[in-house]
Design a protein around this motif. Structure first.
Motif, PDB file in Angstrom:
ATOM      1  N   PHE A 120       0.395   6.339   1.188  1.00 39.97           N
ATOM      2  CA  PHE A 120       0.998   5.671   0.024  1.00 39.97           C
ATOM      3  C   PHE A 120       2.517   5.678   0.139  1.00 39.97           C
ATOM      4  O   PHE A 120       3.183   4.661  -0.113  1.00 39.97           O
ATOM      5  CB  PHE A 120       0.594   6.373  -1.288  1.00 39.97           C
ATOM      6  N   ASN A 121       3.078   6.846   0.501  1.00 40.96           N
ATOM      7  CA  ASN A 121       4.538   6.957   0.613  1.00 40.96           C
ATOM      8  C   ASN A 121       5.067   5.995   1.678  1.00 40.96           C
ATOM      9  O   ASN A 121       6.115   5.376   1.511  1.00 40.96           O
ATOM     10  CB  ASN A 121       4.952   8.394   0.947  1.00 40.96           C
ATOM     11  N   LEU A 173       4.381  14.964  -4.504  1.00 39.15           N
ATOM     12  CA  LEU A 173       4.246  13.686  -3.807  1.00 39.15           C
ATOM     13  C   LEU A 173       5.381  13.468  -2.798  1.00 39.15           C
ATOM     14  O   LEU A 173       5.210  12.747  -1.817  1.00 39.15           O
ATOM     15  CB  LEU A 173       4.204  12.529  -4.818  1.00 39.15           C
ATOM     16  N   SER A 224       6.961   2.858  -0.159  1.00 41.15           N
ATOM     17  CA  SER A 224       8.410   3.155  -0.159  1.00 41.15           C
ATOM     18  C   SER A 224       9.176   1.956   0.343  1.00 41.15           C
ATOM     19  O   SER A 224      10.330   1.763   0.016  1.00 41.15           O
ATOM     20  CB  SER A 224       8.729   4.357   0.711  1.00 41.15           C
ATOM     21  N   VAL A 263       9.872   8.964  -4.696  1.00 46.61           N
ATOM     22  CA  VAL A 263       8.455   8.589  -4.694  1.00 46.61           C
ATOM     23  C   VAL A 263       8.318   7.311  -5.510  1.00 46.61           C
ATOM     24  O   VAL A 263       8.836   7.220  -6.627  1.00 46.61           O
ATOM     25  CB  VAL A 263       7.591   9.713  -5.319  1.00 46.61           C
ATOM     26  N   THR A 267       2.960   4.697  -6.082  1.00 50.68           N
ATOM     27  CA  THR A 267       2.300   5.920  -5.588  1.00 50.68           C
ATOM     28  C   THR A 267       1.916   6.826  -6.753  1.00 50.68           C
ATOM     29  O   THR A 267       0.817   7.360  -6.792  1.00 50.68           O
ATOM     30  CB  THR A 267       3.233   6.678  -4.632  1.00 50.68           C
ATOM     31  N   PHE A 318      -1.966   7.673  -7.325  1.00 46.15           N
ATOM     32  CA  PHE A 318      -2.345   9.057  -7.016  1.00 46.15           C
ATOM     33  C   PHE A 318      -3.466   9.588  -7.921  1.00 46.15           C
ATOM     34  O   PHE A 318      -4.489  10.063  -7.418  1.00 46.15           O
ATOM     35  CB  PHE A 318      -1.102   9.958  -7.056  1.00 46.15           C
ATOM     36  N   ILE A 375      -1.661  10.519   0.496  1.00 54.58           N
ATOM     37  CA  ILE A 375      -0.314  10.499  -0.102  1.00 54.58           C
ATOM     38  C   ILE A 375       0.718  10.032   0.928  1.00 54.58           C
ATOM     39  O   ILE A 375       1.601   9.224   0.620  1.00 54.58           O
ATOM     40  CB  ILE A 375       0.082  11.883  -0.654  1.00 54.58           C
TER      41      ILE A 375
END
Lengths: 43, 373
Positions: free
Chosen positions: A35-36, B101, A40, B202, B206, B210, A32
């Motif tokens: 991914f962030n 998240l 982002s 977020v 994502t 997820f 996570i």
């Protein structure tokens, strides 16, 4: 009435199971954060 | 005339006890608003399967087997795991993982709060339950109906009826069970710790990746859990993809409600007096409470341990929200926080931990299937 042998047999696997939840969760946390960090910037 | 009333003479006291239990569940559902969607059909089902020679369950008359509709539904939807898995699609579509998240480290407390499952499994074995039943009873601590049904059914537990009733009852009792445990394990100073909510944005990518990646990671480690995690995450993917709003809404409302109606009635097939009224059911009642209590203990203690090594303190109560009873557990923590300090809003942090508990409980269920199946 109390089954000490059964407890001793189960305990290591039970501890392993709880640790296993932590391990899987740690992997997911890392994913996570990744991914962030990646998305982002792009979104 | 005698023929009309001959069945009255077949009534056994054990069946009367089950009528009372069914009535109590209906009372709790309607008057106390405790998980009415499940407790009402379960309560009604408990009554109808305990009528003497009831046609809703399979009866054998003069060598001829008459299959009851409740047994048909059980074989069609619970014995093959269909109902809990389809319900999970609806639940996944209802969950917003954004608070989690935006602050992923909260997932640690979701993992910590599964302690009660594994501790209860050990205690149940110690008390003499065989491993299949001990694992099925322990999964009550997952505080999640579909996971409890899935695991108990996988192990072909003879106590599946009691397990499901106890699981849903304690889920509804979270606002009563958790506060005393939270207050026992935390000081007033700890309960007043404030946590600022950053609300970090977020990305949509994502949120879409997820559920897919989580399913793959969990499925590779615990293959028997793929059905559970995949159906939950598929529901979430329907919600987050942004192009299937009608399917997401259907999953959240129509599908979830439809399955819930059948699930509640069908569970009652395992609540016939001869199966349900036993010392073991009382033990399961106690072990279920034990599991919930020690889930709360695990979450809080790990949060307190975290505070020993962290400069930025977290409110240890949010560890208690790691129990998968969503959203009640998060609301309980928020309520206690506001009682101690009316400016301390813990809801978003607690909600993040609460949804992580949902994920962690499914992982725990999968690992139980892998290690003990």
């Amino acid at each position: 009435m109390f089954h000490i042998d059964a407890l001793m047999g189960v305990l290591p696997k039970a501890l392993l199971g709880w640790m296993g939840v932590f391990i899987v969760i740690m992997v997911i946390i890392i994913v996570i954060y990744l991914f962030n960090w990646i998305f982002s910037k792009k979104d | 005339m005698g023929e009309l009333f001959e069945n009255v003479l077949q009534i056994q006291w054990q069946q009367v006890v089950m009528w009372i239990i069914g009535g109590m569940l209906i009372y709790l559902a309607i008057k106390k608003n405790m998980e009415p969607a499940l407790l009402l059909p379960i309560g009604f089902g408990a009554i109808i399967v305990n009528l003497p020679l009831s046609g809703v369950v399979t009866q054998v008359h003069d060598g001829v087997t008459e299959v009851g509709i409740i047994d048909v539904l059980f074989n069609a939807g619970i014995a093959n795991e269909l109902f809990p898995l389809v319900l999970f699609v609806g639940i996944g579509a209802m969950i917003d993982f954004t608070p989690l998240l935006s602050n992923p480290k909260l997932m640690i407390f979701g993992a910590a709060a599964q302690f009660g499952i594994f501790f209860t499994l050990s205690v149940a074995s110690f008390l003499g339950f065989d491993i299949a039943d001990a694992a099925s009873i322990a999964i009550i601590g997952a505080a999640d109906g579909p996971t409890s049904i899935f695991v108990a059914n996988f192990f072909k537990s003879q106590y599946i009826g009691a397990i499901i009733v106890v699981a849903y009852s304690y889920m509804a009792l979270v606002p009563i069970v958790q506060p005393p445990v939270i207050k026992l394990l935390t000081t007033k100073k700890e309960r007043r710790i404030r946590m600022e909510y950053s609300g970090r944005k977020v990305s949509k990518t994502t949120k879409i990746l997820f559920p897919i990646v989580l399913t793959m990671i969990t499925g590779i480690i615990a293959p028997k859990s793929v059905a559970l995690i995949a159906f939950l995450m598929f529901g979430n993917l329907l919600r987050e993809c942004g192009v299937l709003d009608s399917l997401s809404e259907t999953a959240q409302k129509v599908l979830a409600n439809l399955v819930t109606i059948f699930l509640g009635l069908t569970v009652a097939s395992k609540m016939q007096a001869e199966q349900f009224l036993s010392v073991e059911t009382l033990m399961i009642l106690c072990l279920g409470l034990f599991a919930f209590v020690f889930d709360t203990v695990g979450g809080i203690l790990i949060a307190k341990l975290f505070n020993l090594f962290s400069k930025k303190k977290i409110n240890p109560m949010i560890g208690a929200a790691g129990i998968s009873a969503f959203p009640m557990s998060a609301r309980v923590v928020n309520k206690i926080g506001l009682e101690e300090d009316n400016q301390n809003y813990l809801l978003m942090h607690a909600a993040g931990v609460n949804v992580s508990g949902q994920i962690a409980s499914v992982i725990a269920g999968g690992l139980i299937l892998k290690l003990f199946g």
